[in-house]
Scaffold this motif. Structure first.
Motif, PDB file in Angstrom:
ATOM      1  N   PRO A   1       9.027   9.878  34.089  1.00 46.37           N
ATOM      2  CA  PRO A   1      10.017  10.389  33.130  1.00 46.37           C
ATOM      3  C   PRO A   1       9.400  10.971  31.853  1.00 46.37           C
ATOM      4  O   PRO A   1      10.062  11.718  31.141  1.00 46.37           O
ATOM      5  CB  PRO A   1      10.887   9.182  32.815  1.00 46.37           C
ATOM      6  N   ASP A   2       8.144  10.665  31.586  1.00 46.74           N
ATOM      7  CA  ASP A   2       7.470  11.210  30.404  1.00 46.74           C
ATOM      8  C   ASP A   2       6.944  12.629  30.631  1.00 46.74           C
ATOM      9  O   ASP A   2       6.542  13.291  29.685  1.00 46.74           O
ATOM     10  CB  ASP A   2       6.317  10.301  29.977  1.00 46.74           C
ATOM     11  N   VAL A   3       6.916  13.073  31.886  1.00 45.50           N
ATOM     12  CA  VAL A   3       6.403  14.400  32.220  1.00 45.50           C
ATOM     13  C   VAL A   3       7.568  15.380  32.263  1.00 45.50           C
ATOM     14  O   VAL A   3       8.524  15.187  33.005  1.00 45.50           O
ATOM     15  CB  VAL A   3       5.669  14.382  33.576  1.00 45.50           C
ATOM     16  N   LYS A   4       7.485  16.424  31.470  1.00 47.31           N
ATOM     17  CA  LYS A   4       8.501  17.472  31.445  1.00 47.31           C
ATOM     18  C   LYS A   4       7.861  18.770  31.935  1.00 47.31           C
ATOM     19  O   LYS A   4       6.851  19.204  31.391  1.00 47.31           O
ATOM     20  CB  LYS A   4       9.061  17.675  30.036  1.00 47.31           C
ATOM     21  N   MET A   5       8.439  19.365  32.960  1.00 42.98           N
ATOM     22  CA  MET A   5       7.936  20.636  33.469  1.00 42.98           C
ATOM     23  C   MET A   5       8.277  21.727  32.455  1.00 42.98           C
ATOM     24  O   MET A   5       9.354  21.736  31.866  1.00 42.98           O
ATOM     25  CB  MET A   5       8.570  20.973  34.810  1.00 42.98           C
ATOM     26  N   SER A   6       7.350  22.658  32.269  1.00 42.17           N
ATOM     27  CA  SER A   6       7.549  23.715  31.287  1.00 42.17           C
ATOM     28  C   SER A   6       7.318  25.075  31.940  1.00 42.17           C
ATOM     29  O   SER A   6       7.107  25.179  33.153  1.00 42.17           O
ATOM     30  CB  SER A   6       6.597  23.537  30.109  1.00 42.17           C
ATOM     31  N   GLU A   7       7.324  26.109  31.121  1.00 48.83           N
ATOM     32  CA  GLU A   7       7.066  27.470  31.585  1.00 48.83           C
ATOM     33  C   GLU A   7       5.674  27.575  32.210  1.00 48.83           C
ATOM     34  O   GLU A   7       5.471  28.339  33.155  1.00 48.83           O
ATOM     35  CB  GLU A   7       7.203  28.437  30.411  1.00 48.83           C
ATOM     36  N   LEU A   8       4.724  26.802  31.721  1.00 48.68           N
ATOM     37  CA  LEU A   8       3.363  26.820  32.269  1.00 48.68           C
ATOM     38  C   LEU A   8       3.364  26.409  33.739  1.00 48.68           C
ATOM     39  O   LEU A   8       2.770  27.079  34.584  1.00 48.68           O
ATOM     40  CB  LEU A   8       2.450  25.894  31.465  1.00 48.68           C
TER      41      LEU A   8
END
Length: 59
Positions: free
Chosen positions: A34-41
């Motif tokens: 839950p601490d990992v957020k997917m981004s544009e990268l």
């Protein structure tokens, strides 16, 4: 993990692998932390990998 256990993913990114206008597969990035957020990268990484794989399959 045994085969009867399930995993819940918090973030998922998919990018289709396209060859000659047809979808032949996908690159999937998934995170169950839950601490990992997917981004544009991560999206761009998946799209780049899918493009590379599509070109490799064409040849």
């Amino acid at each position: 993990m045994t085969s009867d256990e399930s995993v819940t993913y918090i973030s998922i990114i998919t990018a289709p692998i396209i060859v000659d206008g047809d979808v032949v597969g996908a690159v999937i990035l998934a995170a169950n932390n839950p601490d990992v957020k997917m981004s544009e990268l991560e999206l761009k990484m998946a799209e780049t990998a899918a493009g590379f794989l599509g070109k490799q399959i064409e040849t």
